[in-house]
Design an enzyme around this catalytic site. Structure first.
Site: not given
Ligand code: ACO
Length: 428
Positions: A307, A364
């Site tokens: 998140h 979620d």
């Molecule tokens: N699985 C594996 N790795 C992940 C995940 C995940 N779900 N989420 C983040 N990471 C990793 C990224 O690859 C990144 O790694 P790195 O530093 O080695 O490059 C690091 O964690 C940071 O992630 P970001 O994508 O930069 O985080 P951001 O804040 O931009 O994104 C998000 C947040 C979109 C929610 C992301 O965690 C994600 O895609 N999660 C899965 C989708 C999801 O569940 N979305 C619902 C969110 S809640 C809502 O909107 C209702």
């Protein structure tokens, strides 16, 4: 003297006020930076930008706190209903007995749609995505209420109570009609004698399932699901609603764009993606262990995890995980996907990759399993999120409409070609 921050650019010092929120949040007010220095701030994805001052919802993602109008989400989940929470989020206080009755009667009496509204559904192919239909229909229903959609702020604010009740009520009717349209089933009239959730389930499943009658446990779990989605400060869809509203657009147009923003798999579409992910893990015979490895290597993404704001357990995920287990136990229903989810959660929370990046289950992760147990198909999951989020969108539209008259208009840093000249076709 009030606190300030000094920024040095090209040897010159610029002093800006510091703003403190009521929960100790701190910000530097840089609104005058460009005018003073010619510089703007760059913040891709707005992770470090406060786009507004808001009194609606507080999140402390470091420790996992979520409060609406000061009240912790755990207390609301334990004691309040979705409609109580909707009133709180929109009007700023818990409703008194009379206020609640007026609000809930207004929602109950606004459930049906105009007679000729139904024909809009026949213009869609049966396999149209329910989020596309919902977004279109929220704008369409606004066309039947000219005073509420005049794009005249003063007039719209005068009729705000009516517009808010109407949207909270009709979003549920439209969602049920969308489901029936996709299945080629006749629409079901709402029943004023039923509660909010019961009426929705009636419009969804009446006649389709023989003697359909949701159990009290199913109704409670769905009400809890909606309550836990009621608002979540400046997320992608709520910021979209505020952005659209800032141009002077009416509430119906603004929430319709909120639905579109919610649709994506990184936002509200994640509840659909989680159940699809769990199903594919199950179908492949994995218990989640191989998937965790794939997520760590970047080959897959663990949907429902991570998140932008929470760097700790999302409190809503904790409540929903418990609710999913309780509902299934009450229904005498077991779902292998719940076992996989629990295994994935345990494995991820003990794994260095997820620990280092502070990735925890979000709202979620378990919500889809509750919807699935109630019989709501996966393609409707994000629509369910939209029904729950409607109070938050409405509250944010109202807050913006009553506190700011500036259009939202970020700047950019242009990185394209500099001065070019038109070349006639024959010379290209
Ligand atoms: N699985 C594996 N790795 C992940 C995940 C995940 N779900 N989420 C983040 N990471 C990793 C990224 O690859 C990144 O790694 P790195 O530093 O080695 O490059 C690091 O964690 C940071 O992630 P970001 O994508 O930069 O985080 P951001 O804040 O931009 O994104 C998000 C947040 C979109 C929610 C992301 O965690 C994600 O895609 N999660 C899965 C989708 C999801 O569940 N979305 C619902 C969110 S809640 C809502 O909107 C209702």
């Amino acid at each position: 003297m009030s606190e300030t921050a000094t920024i040095t650019i090209e040897g010159k010092e610029f002093v800006y006020p510091v703003i403190h929120g009521t929960e100790g949040e701190k910000a530097i007010d840089l609104r005058k930076l460009r005018g003073d220095s010619g510089y703007i701030t760059y913040d891709d994805g707005y992770g470090n930008t406060g786009s507004c001052l808001s009194e609606i919802t507080f999140i402390n993602g470091e420790v996992g706190i979520l409060r609406h109008r000061g009240i912790p989400i755990e207390e609301l989940a334990e004691n309040a209903s979705f409609l109580n929470t909707a009133f709180l989020v929109i009007y700023g206080h818990l409703p008194g007995k009379e206020e609640y009755e007026t609000f809930s009667n207004s929602i109950g009496s606004n459930a049906s749609v105009p007679g000729d509204f139904s024909h809009h559904f026949s213009g869609f192919p049966n396999d149209a995505h329910p989020m596309a239909v919902l977004s279109a229909m929220l704008n369409a229903i606004g066309c039947y209420h000219g005073k509420l959609t005049s794009n005249n702020r003063e007039q719209e604010l005068e009729h705000f109570y009516k517009a808010a009740s109407l949207l909270i009520s009709k979003v549920r009717t439209i969602a049920a009609m969308t489901y029936r349209m996709r299945k080629d089933l006749p629409f079901v009239e709402p029943r004023e004698d039923l509660g909010y959730v019961e009426n929705f389930l009636h419009m969804m499943f009446h006649g389709e399932k023989e003697d359909y009658q949701p159990s009290a446990e199913e109704a409670h779990a769905l009400d809890l699901f909606l309550l836990l989605h009621a608002d979540h400060e400046q997320n992608c869809s709520t910021s979209t609603v505020r952005m659209v509203s800032s141009g002077g657009a009416n509430l119906f147009a603004s929430v319709s764009s909120g639905v579109s923003a919610l649709w994506g798999p990184l936002h509200g579409g994640a509840n659909t993606a989680v159940v699809k992910m769990l199903q594919s893990i199950h179908d492949s015979g994995d218990d989640g262990s191989q998937f965790i490895e794939a997520a760590k290597s970047g080959k897959a993404r663990l949907m429902g995890f991570g998140h932008r704001v929470y760097k700790n357990y999302d409190p809503r995920a904790k409540i929903l995980g418990g609710a999913a287990e309780k509902l299934m136990a009450n229904m005498g229903h077991s779902d292998p996907l719940l076992d996989i989810a629990r295994h994935l959660e345990k494995a991820a929370l003990e794994d260095e990759y997820f620990i280092q990046r502070k990735l925890y289950p979000n709202v979620d992760f378990y919500s889809g399993l509750i919807l699935k147990a109630i019989g709501i198909p996966v393609e409707m999951f994000t629509v369910m999120f939209a029904i729950g989020r409607m109070p938050g969108w409405i509250a944010n539209w109202h807050e913006l409409a009553t506190t700011s008259s500036r259009i939202h208009r970020p700047r950019q840093i242009y990185t394209g070609k500099t001065d070019q000249h038109y070349v006639p076709v024959k010379d290209r």
